[in-house]
Design a protein around this motif. Structure first.
Motif, mmCIF file in Angstrom:
data_model
loop_
_atom_site.group_PDB
_atom_site.id
_atom_site.type_symbol
_atom_site.label_atom_id
_atom_site.label_comp_id
_atom_site.label_asym_id
_atom_site.label_seq_id
_atom_site.Cartn_x
_atom_site.Cartn_y
_atom_site.Cartn_z
ATOM 1 N N THR A 178 2.370 -2.325 -4.447
ATOM 2 C CA THR A 178 2.192 -1.063 -5.087
ATOM 3 C C THR A 178 2.849 0.338 -5.218
ATOM 4 O OG1 THR A 178 0.562 -1.322 -5.212
ATOM 5 C CG2 THR A 178 1.106 -2.049 -6.954
ATOM 6 N N GLN B 128 8.620 -3.664 -6.678
ATOM 7 C CA GLN B 128 8.264 -3.103 -5.527
ATOM 8 C C GLN B 128 7.892 -4.191 -4.486
ATOM 9 O OE1 GLN B 128 6.233 -0.148 -6.789
ATOM 10 N NE2 GLN B 128 5.228 -0.623 -8.266
ATOM 11 N N SER C 47 6.332 0.750 -1.443
ATOM 12 C CA SER C 47 7.815 0.665 -2.166
ATOM 13 C C SER C 47 8.440 1.531 -1.858
ATOM 14 C CB SER C 47 7.419 -0.383 -3.509
ATOM 15 O OG SER C 47 7.626 -1.567 -2.872
#
Ligand code: NAG
Length: 238
Positions: free
Chosen positions: A189, A185, A193
């Motif tokens: 979170t 990531q 990503s």
């Protein structure tokens, strides 16, 4: 990757291949994992392929969880040949009913603990009570067993072309999907990503939206998820 049932797929990833040919056009592609060929690669060479002549567990890691992959999917993803297997060059994912093993009453009163004691059967995600659940009359234990597999440790890549051949199942409640998710990531979170949904579909033969449009097997979705946080996810623009 949500693979709830009946998905049949062959994967062919065409990207780039480690090639000592000095005349090759070098590729920007990078790849990592136990099944990744060492780079650098030439453009348009094949660096990963699986035609499912057998189910390679080192390539396809099975998840083992009740967590539902963020969507509260109503199933127990597990590594069981009743739910995932290869036959004649095809990888099948097939849902079965938990109650066939445990009896119906277990769903509303039993406790399912899938922690496992060996490396090969450990629970892979504890999110949303993913490793242990107790059923009640209003919160049933996941009634379906199915499979969800990933290549996060065997093959991941950056840039490239990917081909997947897959047939979608028919049947109410089925929601097969083929996704790409980030290995790390790097930007934060989900969805910061990113997520690339190659396809998602519904198995319903006769299911219409409020405007009468078929939204079952007549339709599938291909979307991107991105943005700084879930409320600013830009997927609707894709
Ligand atoms: C696999 O699934 C079958 C059929 O539901 C079940 O009988 C069996 O116990 C399962 N095996 C394991 C190792 O969980």
């Amino acid at each position: 990757m949500v693979l709830l049932g009946g998905v049949v797929f062959g994967v062919l990833l065409t990207i780039a291949l480690a090639n000592p040919d000095p005349g090759c056009a070098s590729s920007l592609t990078t790849a990592s994992g136990t099944r990744a060929k060492p780079g650098p690669y030439c453009s348009w060479d094949l660096i990963f392929e699986d035609n499912f002549n057998s189910l390679d567990f080192d390539t396809w890691e099975h998840e083992n969880t009740l967590s539902g992959g963020g969507n509260w999917e109503f199933q127990w993803y597990q590594n069981n040949r009743s739910n995932s297997y290869c036959e004649n060059g095809i990888f099948y994912i097939r849902p079965t009913l938990l109650a066939d093993d445990t009896g119906e009453a277990f769903l509303s009163s039993g406790t399912l603990n899938i922690h496992g004691s060996e490396p090969a059967n450990q629970c892979t995600s504890a999110m949303n009570f993913g490793c242990e659940r107790t059923g009640t009359a209003t919160n049933l234990i996941n009634p379906i067993k199915s499979a969800r597999v990933r290549t996060v440790n065997s093959f991941s890549f950056r840039y490239g072309t990917m081909e997947v051949r897959a047939r979608m199942p028919t049947g109410d409640w089925l929601w097969p999907a083929v996704w790409l998710l980030p290995k790390r990531q790097v930007y934060g979170t989900w969805p910061a990503s990113g997520e690339i949904d190659l396809l998602e579909s519904r198995g319903n033969m006769d299911y219409r939206g409020s405007n009468g449009v078929h939204i079952g097997t007549e339709q599938f979705g291909s979307t991107l998820h991105f943005g700084p946080n879930p409320s600013l996810n830009g997927w609707e623009t894709t």
